[in-house]
Design an enzyme around this catalytic site. Sequence first.
Site, PDB file in Angstrom:
ATOM      1  N   HIS A 311       0.368  -0.915   0.399  1.00 42.70           N
ATOM      2  CA  HIS A 311      -0.150   0.534   0.352  1.00 42.70           C
ATOM      3  C   HIS A 311       1.310   1.559  -0.087  1.00 42.70           C
ATOM      4  O   HIS A 311       1.809   1.124   0.727  1.00 42.70           O
ATOM      5  CB  HIS A 311      -0.983  -0.027   0.982  1.00 42.70           C
ATOM      6  CG  HIS A 311      -1.780   0.853   0.994  1.00 42.70           C
ATOM      7  ND1 HIS A 311      -2.258   2.687   1.494  1.00 42.70           N
ATOM      8  CD2 HIS A 311      -3.184   0.530   0.580  1.00 42.70           C
ATOM      9  CE1 HIS A 311      -2.725   2.632   1.083  1.00 42.70           C
ATOM     10  NE2 HIS A 311      -3.714   1.956   1.101  1.00 42.70           N
ATOM     11  N   ASP A 369      -7.925  -5.465   0.236  1.00 44.31           N
ATOM     12  CA  ASP A 369      -8.008  -6.147  -1.000  1.00 44.31           C
ATOM     13  C   ASP A 369      -7.656  -7.826  -0.953  1.00 44.31           C
ATOM     14  O   ASP A 369      -7.993  -8.634  -1.419  1.00 44.31           O
ATOM     15  CB  ASP A 369      -7.730  -5.864  -2.386  1.00 44.31           C
ATOM     16  CG  ASP A 369      -8.542  -4.373  -2.466  1.00 44.31           C
ATOM     17  OD1 ASP A 369      -7.783  -3.824  -2.678  1.00 44.31           O
ATOM     18  OD2 ASP A 369      -9.476  -4.344  -2.923  1.00 44.31           O
TER      19      ASP A 369
END
Length: 435
Positions: A311, A369
Site C-alpha cells: 500500500h 483487497d
Amino acid sequence: MSGTANGSITLTVEGSNKATRLPLLHGSIGPAVADIRKLYGDLGVFTYDPGYGATASCESRITYIDGDEGVLLYRGYPIEQLAEHSTFLEVAHLLLNGELPNRAESQSFERGILRHTMLHEQIRSFYNGFRRDAHPMAVLCGVVGALSAFYHDSLDINDPEHRRISAFRLIAKMPTIAAWAYKYSIGQPFMYPRNDLGYAENFLHMMNGVPTESSYVNPVLSRAMDRILILHADHEQNASTSTVRLAGSTGANPFACIAAGIASLWGPAHGGANEAVLKMLGEIGHIDRIPDFIARVKDKNSNVRLMGFGHRVYKNYDPRAKIMERTCHEVLAELGIKDDPLLDLAMELERVALSDEYFISKKLYPNVDFYSGIILKAMGFPTHMFTVLFAVARTVGWISQWKEMIEDPLQRIGRPRQLYIGPTQRDFVPMEQRG
Ligand code: SDX
C-alpha cells in the site's frame, strides 16, 4: 485555510542568492505540510513528486490514515468501532455531514436515500446497448456518467440543495445500477429496489432475487455486506478520490465526476486488486506452489506482484484487512463452508509472505483487497463484480470528498506542472527534407 501556520522551512538555491521561507502548516493530527504555493514565484522552480507520494493536494476533515500505525479514522472514529457498531448509511451520514446522526437525523437520511433507489425507466434500455459479457465496471462507468442526462434539476454544483440531492441520488442508485449490471450479464430480469429493506439487504435482494419467488436475504450475510461497504467507504486522497476531486475542480457535474472515479478505481493497482487477488489465487492453485509463486514475485524481471499486498500509505497492517479476514471466517461459517481451499491458500500465502524478508523489508502487508474477494466469491458474487461492489461503497467517500472540495473557499482548478525533458524549440521541416 484551517491549517495552523507554525514555523517554516527555508530553501536556498546553491550558488545563488535566491532563498525562500515556506510556512509550515499543521493539521489536527498527522504530518505538517510545507506550503509551497509561492515557491515558483520566489525561486523559479517547481517541486517534483511523480505519483504525489509526498504531496498534500488539499485540506480535509473526512478521513485520516496513519500508515505506520495502521490507523484509519472516518471523521475521527476508528474504522474498527464503526465496522463493529455502525451501519453503512450511518457512516454515509458521518462522512457527508461530519457527525454521526441522532435518531431523527438517521431516519430522515435513510428515508431520503430510500426515496431515490429507483432508476428512470429509460435507463433500463441503456443496458441493452451493452454486450451481455461486458465487464460490469464498463457498464457502471457508462450508466453513472449518463445520469447527468437525466437530472438537469440538480446540476448546479454551487447550489447546496443540488449538491445534496445529487449525493442522495448517487448513493441511493449505485446498488440498483450495480445489481442491474449483474442481472443483465446473466440474462435474468432486473429486480426493483424495495424500500422496506436496509441498504445492504436491498442490494443483495436485487442481486440474488428473482421475480418468480419471494426473496430472502440471510441477515448474517447482509450484515457482512454492510460491514464490507463500511470498510470500503472512504480512504483519504487515494487515486480514484483524487480523480473525482480533479474532475470536480473544473466544475464538472457530480455524476460525471463519479464516473471518472469509477474508471480510476477499475485499475488492478487500485480497486481492481480484489478481482486480481482471486485470479492470482487461481493461478497459484495449491499451497505446494506458493514457494514458486513467491520466488516469481521476488524476481524483478517477472513483473509479478502479490496482489492484495502492499500500500502506498500503510507500511503496517491495513486495519481493514484484519476486519475483512474476521468477516471472511464469519461468512464461511454461516454458509457452512468448512474448508474453503481459497481461504486456506490465502492464509498460507499471507503466513509465508509475512515471514519473508522481501516483504518485511519493503513493509508489504495485506491490504483491504486481500480477503475481500474470498468473502464475495463465497457470497455468490462473480469475480468481475468485486470492483463494482467497491465502487458502490466508495461512492459515499467520493461524493463526500467532492462536496468538501466544492465547499472549500480556497479550491481552484487542479493543474499540476511538469519537468519538461522533450526537444527544445526547433523549426518545422518540410516533407521533402525529412529524409
Ligand atoms: C487499494 O490509496 C489507497 O488508499 C488505495 C486503497 C483505497 O482504499 O482506496 O487502499 C485501495 O488500492 C489497495 C491497494 C490494492 N492494490 C494491490 O493490492 C496491488 C498490489 N500492490 C501494489 O501494486 C502496490 O503495493 C501499490 C500499488 C498498492 C502501492 O504501490 P507503491 O506505493 O507505488 O509502491 P511501489 O509500487 O513503489 O513498490 C515499492 C516496492 C517496489 O519494490 P522496489 O522497486 O522498491 O524494489 O515494493 C514492491 C515494488 O516492487 N511492491 C511489491 C508489491 N507492492 C509493492 N512487490 C510485490 N508485491 C506487491 N504487492
